[in-house]
Scaffold this active site. Structure first.
Site, short mmCIF file in Angstrom:
data_model
loop_
_atom_site.label_atom_id
_atom_site.label_comp_id
_atom_site.label_asym_id
_atom_site.label_seq_id
_atom_site.Cartn_x
_atom_site.Cartn_y
_atom_site.Cartn_z
N SER A 198 2.07 21.31 48.19
CA SER A 198 1.47 20.48 47.14
C SER A 198 2.20 19.15 47.02
O SER A 198 1.58 18.09 46.89
CB SER A 198 1.58 21.19 45.78
OG SER A 198 0.76 22.31 45.77
N ARG A 258 1.05 15.11 47.83
CA ARG A 258 1.15 14.11 46.75
C ARG A 258 2.07 12.97 47.13
O ARG A 258 1.79 11.80 46.88
CB ARG A 258 1.66 14.79 45.47
CG ARG A 258 0.57 15.63 44.78
CD ARG A 258 1.21 16.65 43.86
NE ARG A 258 0.24 17.38 43.04
CZ ARG A 258 -0.51 18.40 43.47
NH1 ARG A 258 -0.44 18.81 44.73
NH2 ARG A 258 -1.35 19.00 42.63
N ASP A 311 -1.90 31.08 44.07
CA ASP A 311 -1.97 31.32 45.51
C ASP A 311 -1.27 32.60 45.94
O ASP A 311 -1.32 32.98 47.11
CB ASP A 311 -1.36 30.12 46.27
CG ASP A 311 -2.21 28.87 46.10
OD1 ASP A 311 -3.43 29.01 45.86
OD2 ASP A 311 -1.66 27.76 46.20
C1 S3P Z 1 -2.99 23.08 44.53
C2 S3P Z 1 -3.57 23.63 43.44
C3 S3P Z 1 -4.22 24.96 43.42
C4 S3P Z 1 -3.80 25.79 44.62
C5 S3P Z 1 -3.81 25.01 45.90
C6 S3P Z 1 -2.88 23.82 45.81
C7 S3P Z 1 -2.45 21.72 44.43
O1 S3P Z 1 -5.61 24.77 43.45
O2 S3P Z 1 -4.62 26.91 44.74
O3 S3P Z 1 -3.42 25.81 46.98
O4 S3P Z 1 -1.67 21.30 45.31
O5 S3P Z 1 -2.78 21.04 43.47
P1 S3P Z 1 -6.44 24.52 42.07
O6 S3P Z 1 -5.76 23.42 41.41
O7 S3P Z 1 -7.83 24.14 42.48
O8 S3P Z 1 -6.38 25.83 41.35
#
Ligand code: S3P
Length: 446
Positions: free
Chosen positions: A27, A31, A324
């Site tokens: 994540s 970003r 996740d």
């Molecule tokens: C993530 C947010 C989650 C997660 C994904 C990564 C992110 O999804 O399931 O693997 O990096 O913001 P959602 O925000 O749609 O629940």
């Protein structure tokens, strides 16, 4: 495209006592690259996850005119400031399997005044995009074909974006972040009333001095961001992905006489739902040496065999913080005595696969009793599973499913063949290598 391969598993993991590292947080890697592209100057980022999802982010940014180089262990991102993307010469921006990429990048593209096409792999092309189309359309972006809510899609950004008030009710960090990234290049104050979810975008924007405020209310967070403030390049280090620790934690808890330390892991509180749930089930896990670095918490995880694990009736409230890790929680609850119920998990049906359906299918093959509704799953655990003939698992392009069944097989006797295991490379290219370090045995079949 990745070469397809299967993983054949025919033995159980033996007791272990190890210390390992996992790769950088996915994540934050997405970003950091995207935010750096909107800053002025050269940002230097260490610890970027080098997986397929992140590779697709790098390629999309390059296609949009951002120079990115790798020097020693750092990624250098040459940002040209807010709204500096150029219309790509390529026909498509290919996002592969990465929901985070397409949703967050759409936020940035919504204030870039050109039209471009977003595509993905078979799994991503099925995932819901209305959740970002609606709020980004309010800002002034256009999506084509009209009424289509899945990729491939054209997005046309506006050079006159309008600040809005949004309510993010699902608890999705991707939706929240998409709007936040759009608001960076939007005049005025964008307000988001957001159901709690991972807050890496807020942390990074605060770390680089964006004009962002977060007020914690009883049930939601009130986020305000004043746009059009110039942002400047930054240095960042990204630590281990909490979600990549999950498979190793499960193996340590369920293998007798074992102990595992996972070093330098991102321990952001909005990512600790998995550990919180496991502790409620009597797991022996500790987080030690926590420090704040680069706007995030980092620490070491220590986990030990936990012979007294008990089932759980898990509340909906914890779901966004463990989103996740549910395939792994399903595996763990399949292997302990008693009935566990996982509530409020409808969002799992919208991930890289329908994770409730695909996990149920695999668990039933090994003889575990499950019962599901639209938004819950009940699992009757059996610590003495016996597999008679070779079981075939199909992960449907979903890395988390492939890794979850890999763990299940390490904990039971019998033979399992997991097909299309290359999908794991989207988030964790060193998964098999790291498994080998703790003693897991497997055979690759091409
Ligand atoms: C993530 C947010 C989650 C997660 C994904 C990564 C992110 O999804 O399931 O693997 O990096 O913001 P959602 O925000 O749609 O629940």
């Amino acid at each position: 495209m990745n070469k397809r391969f299967s993983v054949y598993l025919n033995s159980k993991i033996k007791k272990f006592n190890k210390a390992i590292y996992v790769e950088g947080d996915k994540s934050i890697s997405h970003r950091a690259l995207m935010v750096a592209s909107q800053c002025m100057g050269i940002s230097s980022i260490k610890g970027i996850l080098e997986s397929e999802d992140i590779n697709n982010t790098v390629n999309c940014l390059k296609a949009l005119g951002v120079k990115i180089l790798k020097k020693n262990n750092n990624y250098l991102v040459y940002g040209n400031g807010l709204g500096s993307f150029r219309k790509p010469a390529k026909k498509n921006l290919y996002c592969g399997n990465a929901g985070t990429l397409v949703r967050l990048l759409s936020g940035l593209l919504s204030t870039s005044n050109f039209k471009t096409k977003l595509t993905g792999d078979n799994s991503l092309n099925k995932r819901p995009m209305k959740r970002i189309i609606d709020p980004l359309s309010k800002i002034g972006a256009n999506f084509f074909p009209k009424k289509k809510t899945t990729l491939p899609l054209f997005i046309e950004g506006t050079n006159m974006p309008l600040a809005q008030k949004f309510e993010e009710k699902i608890g999705s960090a991707q939706i929240k972040s998409s709007i936040l990234l759009a608001s960076l290049n939007t005049p005025g104050i964008t307000t988001i009333m957001a159901a709690p979810s991972r807050d890496h975008t807020e942390n990074l924007l605060r770390y680089i001095n964006a004009d962002i405020k977060v007020k914690k209310l009883k049930k939601e967070n009130l986020i305000t961001l004043r746009g059009m403030k110039n942002l400047f390049s930054f240095n960042l280090e990204i630590f281990g992905d909490q979600s990549s620790c999950g498979p190793f934690i499960i193996l340590a808890l369920l293998t007798p006489k074992s102990k595992l330390v996972i070093k330098n892991v991102n321990c952001n509180p909005t990512r600790l739902g998995f550990i919180k749930i496991l502790k409620k089930m009597n797991a022996k896990i500790k987080i030690i040496n926590t420090k704040k670095k680069y706007g995030e918490f980092v620490g070491n995880l220590v986990c030990e065999s936990s012979p007294n694990l008990k089932p759980i009736n898990c509340s909906k409230k914890l779901v966004p913080f463990a989103i996740d890790e549910f395939p792994l929680l399903f595996i763990l609850s399949s292997l302990i005595k008693g009935k566990s119920k996982w509530n409020g998990i409808a969002e799992l049906r919208k991930k890289e696969s329908d994770r409730i359906k695909i996990m149920e299918a695999g668990l039933r093959k090994v003889g575990i009793k499950t019962k599901s509704t639209k938004d819950s799953l009940t699992i009757t655990g059996n610590p003495n599973i016996q597999i008679k003939k070779t079981i075939h698992i199909f992960p449907y392009n979903d890395h988390r499913i492939a890794m979850a069944f890999f763990c299940l097989k390490q904990l039971i006797n019998g033979k399992v063949l997991i097909h299309d295991f290359e999908c794991v490379k989207t988030s964790f290219p060193k998964f098999l290598m790291t498994m080998k370090k703790i003693g897991a045995k497997y055979e690759i079949q091409k």
